[in-house]
Design a protein around this motif. Structure first.
Motif, short mmCIF file in Angstrom:
data_model
loop_
_atom_site.label_atom_id
_atom_site.label_comp_id
_atom_site.label_asym_id
_atom_site.label_seq_id
_atom_site.Cartn_x
_atom_site.Cartn_y
_atom_site.Cartn_z
N ALA A 9 38.94 27.60 43.89
CA ALA A 9 39.94 27.43 43.10
C ALA A 9 39.77 28.67 41.83
O ALA A 9 40.69 28.99 41.01
N GLU A 10 38.67 29.23 41.85
CA GLU A 10 38.41 30.25 40.93
C GLU A 10 38.62 31.63 41.31
O GLU A 10 38.27 31.94 42.40
N GLY A 11 39.36 32.40 40.59
CA GLY A 11 40.13 33.81 41.02
C GLY A 11 38.91 34.74 41.55
O GLY A 11 38.91 35.34 42.37
N GLY A 12 37.81 34.77 40.91
CA GLY A 12 36.72 35.67 40.98
C GLY A 12 36.02 35.62 42.35
O GLY A 12 36.02 36.37 43.02
N LEU A 13 35.83 34.29 42.65
CA LEU A 13 35.14 33.82 43.86
C LEU A 13 36.05 34.31 44.89
O LEU A 13 35.55 34.86 45.92
N LEU A 14 37.24 33.60 44.73
CA LEU A 14 38.29 33.68 45.89
C LEU A 14 38.50 35.17 46.43
O LEU A 14 38.39 35.33 47.43
N SER A 15 38.67 35.84 45.35
CA SER A 15 39.24 37.14 45.94
C SER A 15 37.61 37.97 46.33
O SER A 15 38.21 38.66 47.28
N THR A 16 36.59 37.89 45.85
CA THR A 16 35.39 38.59 46.45
C THR A 16 35.32 37.96 47.95
O THR A 16 35.13 38.53 48.84
N ALA A 28 29.09 42.12 40.67
CA ALA A 28 28.33 42.54 39.63
C ALA A 28 29.08 41.96 38.34
O ALA A 28 28.56 42.05 37.24
N PHE A 29 30.15 41.26 38.42
CA PHE A 29 31.19 40.94 37.27
C PHE A 29 31.76 39.63 37.56
O PHE A 29 32.48 38.90 36.91
N VAL A 30 30.86 38.73 38.52
CA VAL A 30 31.15 37.43 38.67
C VAL A 30 29.93 36.63 39.07
O VAL A 30 29.22 37.06 39.66
N GLY A 31 29.70 35.46 38.25
CA GLY A 31 28.30 34.92 38.67
C GLY A 31 28.47 33.94 39.96
O GLY A 31 28.64 32.56 39.78
N ILE A 32 28.36 34.54 41.16
CA ILE A 32 28.38 33.76 42.33
C ILE A 32 27.30 34.11 43.26
O ILE A 32 27.26 33.91 44.49
N ALA A 33 26.13 34.18 42.56
CA ALA A 33 24.93 34.39 43.44
C ALA A 33 24.43 33.35 44.33
O ALA A 33 23.90 33.81 45.41
N SER A 45 29.89 46.02 55.30
CA SER A 45 30.95 46.34 54.29
C SER A 45 31.20 45.12 53.58
O SER A 45 31.42 45.04 52.40
N ALA A 46 31.00 43.79 54.03
CA ALA A 46 31.17 42.62 53.33
C ALA A 46 30.21 42.48 52.39
O ALA A 46 30.16 41.98 51.06
N LEU A 47 28.82 42.65 52.67
CA LEU A 47 27.86 42.73 51.70
C LEU A 47 27.86 43.54 50.52
O LEU A 47 27.69 43.39 49.55
N MET A 48 28.06 44.74 50.93
CA MET A 48 28.56 45.83 49.93
C MET A 48 29.70 45.22 48.82
O MET A 48 29.51 45.54 47.60
N VAL A 49 30.83 44.50 49.48
CA VAL A 49 31.74 44.22 48.54
C VAL A 49 31.11 43.11 47.54
O VAL A 49 31.26 43.16 46.35
N PHE A 50 30.37 42.27 48.06
CA PHE A 50 29.75 41.03 47.30
C PHE A 50 28.67 41.76 46.25
O PHE A 50 28.68 41.16 44.99
N LEU A 51 27.99 42.59 46.79
CA LEU A 51 27.07 43.40 45.70
C LEU A 51 27.57 43.98 44.62
O LEU A 51 27.03 44.15 43.64
N THR A 52 28.97 44.54 44.82
CA THR A 52 29.65 45.29 43.81
C THR A 52 30.40 44.37 42.87
O THR A 52 30.55 44.33 41.72
N ALA A 53 31.26 43.63 43.80
CA ALA A 53 32.54 42.83 42.96
C ALA A 53 31.67 41.92 42.19
O ALA A 53 31.88 41.40 41.22
N ALA A 101 38.31 42.34 41.96
CA ALA A 101 38.76 42.43 43.17
C ALA A 101 39.33 43.94 43.43
O ALA A 101 39.11 44.40 44.76
N LEU A 102 39.79 44.64 42.47
CA LEU A 102 39.91 45.95 42.84
C LEU A 102 38.96 46.82 42.91
O LEU A 102 38.97 47.59 43.83
N ILE A 103 37.77 46.41 42.33
CA ILE A 103 36.61 47.17 42.42
C ILE A 103 36.18 46.89 43.89
O ILE A 103 35.75 47.81 44.71
N GLY A 104 36.09 45.63 44.33
CA GLY A 104 35.55 45.27 45.61
C GLY A 104 36.30 45.83 46.85
O GLY A 104 36.08 46.59 47.78
#
Lengths: 455, 66
Positions: A170-177, A390-395, A380-388, A225-228
């Motif tokens: 339900a949190e936008g940062g996690l859902l978008s990533t 960087a701005f969301v605490g979803i480790a 590609s998916a891992l690169m999205v996670f590792l860059t997006a 999300a845009l960065i990702g």
């Protein structure tokens, strides 16, 4: 009520199928963890520890019924176990033990279950079923979210998905990533999937799923999300064999985005450049500075939920306490110290490098093209996670760990095939000379397909 | 309505995929070894004059003339 009964039926079907084929129980856990039926149903499933039952059944089912052809103990597996051990150890000196143990409870399970998955997911069918289950489970959230975004335009903080609240999906940062991570996987399944009929409508449906995932990511109005999305486009372009065609397509998509997205979205995204004045971005930078200083004085980290003790002073003199890390790297640094951050970076880096090396080998063999393409999708998916990220605490969210598990399963699959191929070059293995001999799994599973017989 | 559509689409597709996976898992080999190209000595020879059906045989000019 009907929704709850339907979800109960799906859950029981998965358990029933799991008795016949134990790997389904692991897929069931992935479904429960991603779809979260306990939070969607109104009765029965919301009162039962559905994840614990399915996860326990998956582990027991594997050890009793399915302990065949185990994978190697790889560097990635060792790093997963070391990290699980380390996050437990840091709880000894945790700054906030009570909320810390709460987070440990699910984070530890995420890491351990991802270490367990490669034991169960071994064959091509199982690897694909894992990827399909993940994409379709997540689709329950982004299909309605994407459709609502197309109708209403979306909005920051607007919860258009299935789940309520401001945590998890339900949190936008996690859902978008997660949506952006699902895009390359959905495109891969559309191209190489075997479990659904290979027809044009099915392929178009996967394009539709990927499209709705992108719309959902944009509809959250999250800047990460845009960065990702930019990173995803660049990485997919770099891995594509049709760079010109994909480049043109992405260019058209970027132009359409500028015209189609509302002015509210443009306003929100344009604040990326105002990080010194924009309060949300400024607080992040101040929290990151606090975390770095904290890690210098506490190199072993402060255990889970250590952010609760932070304090940052804003330019207007107000002091804010307990602000979240808003970055996977600072989350790890603050909570798990330099050792935890090092283990995480080593795991991510070794997984990416391993996937690249494996893809290079697999690409030379036409029958293994799907392994190379899946490797590209996972990278590609891992690169999205590792860059997006960087701005969301979803480790410690389970989805990243699923991608690590999927990567290990795929690499182990290629290793086994290479091993079998090497055996085929040498003396004939015992089980082929004596087809009736060997254990049942050797007879059933290790039979090479279409090996050329000497004339 | 959109939420229900999402739930139905997601669960039905997932169940369909899992059921097919169970069936394929039981019938297909787990690890498919790619077929190697045959060694040069095992390559079948290209059809020579002796392999050509009599009706299609090209009679050398000298033989035709007798």
């Amino acid at each position: 009520m009907l929704r709850s009964l339907w979800l109960l039926l799906v859950y029981l079907t998965l358990v029933g199928l799991g008795i016949a084929a134990p790997f389904v129980l692991t897929l069931g856990y992935v479904w429960v963890d991603t779809f979260q039926p306990q939070n969607v149903a109104y009765v029965i499933l919301n009162q039962v520890p559905v994840a614990m039952v399915m996860g326990g059944a998956a582990v027991i089912g594997y050890f009793i019924l399915d302990r065949r052809s185990p994978p190697r103990f790889t560097l990635a597996s060792a790093l997963q176990l070391l990290l699980a051990l380390w996050v437990t150890l840091t709880m000894v000196w945790a700054e906030a033990p009570v909320p810390g143990w709460e987070k440990w409870n699910w984070a530890f399970k995420s890491i351990m279950f991802s270490a367990f998955i490669p034991l169960v997911i071994r064959s091509r069918v199982q690897i694909e079923a894992f990827a399909q289950t993940y994409v379709f489970s997540l689709a329950a959230n982004f299909v309605p979210f994407g459709a609502k975004t197309l109708i209403s335009g979306g909005g920051y903080g607007q919860n258009l998905g299935l789940l309520t609240g401001n945590s998890g999906l339900a949190e936008g940062g996690l859902l978008s990533t997660l949506c952006l991570m699902a895009v390359p996987l959905a495109l891969f399944l559309g191209r190489h999937g075997q479990l659904l009929p290979k027809t044009k409508p099915v392929r178009l449906a996967y394009f539709g799923i990927a499209g709705l995932a992108v719309v959902t990511a944009l509809g959250t109005f999250e800047r990460s999300a845009l960065i990702g999305l930019v990173i995803l486009a660049m990485y997919m372009l770099s891995r594509s064999r049709h760079k010109l065609r994909l480049g043109l397509l992405l260019g058209v998509f970027a132009l359409a985005l500028v015209y189609v997205m509302s002015s509210r979205w443009t306003e929100r995204i344009s604040t990326i450049g105002d990080y010194a004045e924009e309060s949300s971005a400024l607080v992040r930078i101040l929290v990151w500075r606090w975390t770095f200083n904290y890690a210098v004085s506490h190199p072993l980290g402060g255990g889970f939920a250590a952010y609760l003790i932070d304090s940052v002073e804003l330019p207007d003199g107000t002091v804010e306490f307990g602000r979240a890390f808003h970055s996977i790297y600072f989350e790890l640094l603050g909570e798990q110290g330099w050792i935890g951050l090092g283990l995480f970076c080593l795991l991510s880096g070794s997984t990416l490098l391993g996937l690249r090396r494996m893809a290079r080998r697999a690409r030379k063999v036409p029958e293994m093209a799907w392994c190379a393409d899946m490797s590209d999708a996972l990278q590609s998916a891992l690169m999205v996670f590792l860059t997006a990220g960087a701005f969301v605490g979803i480790a410690f969210q389970p989805m990243f760990w699923y991608f690590i598990a999927m990567s290990i399963s795929l690499r182990e699959y290629v290793h086994r095939v290479e091993q079998l191929q090497a055996q085929g070059d040498g003396p004939v293995p015992w089980r082929e000379r004596h087809p009736a001999g060997g254990t049942a799994w050797q007879r059933d599973r290790l039979q090479p397909a279409a090996r050329p017989r000497p004339p | 309505v959109l939420d229900l559509t999402g739930i139905l689409f997601s669960t039905l597709m997932m169940l369909f995929v899992v059921i097919r996976a169970v069936r394929f898992d039981a019938t297909r080999p787990w690890f498919e070894v790619p077929a190697r190209p045959p060694a040069p000595e095992t390559v079948a020879p290209t059809p020579g004059p002796q392999d050509v059906p009599p009706g299609d045989a090209i009679i050398p000019w000298r033989e035709r003339r007798g």
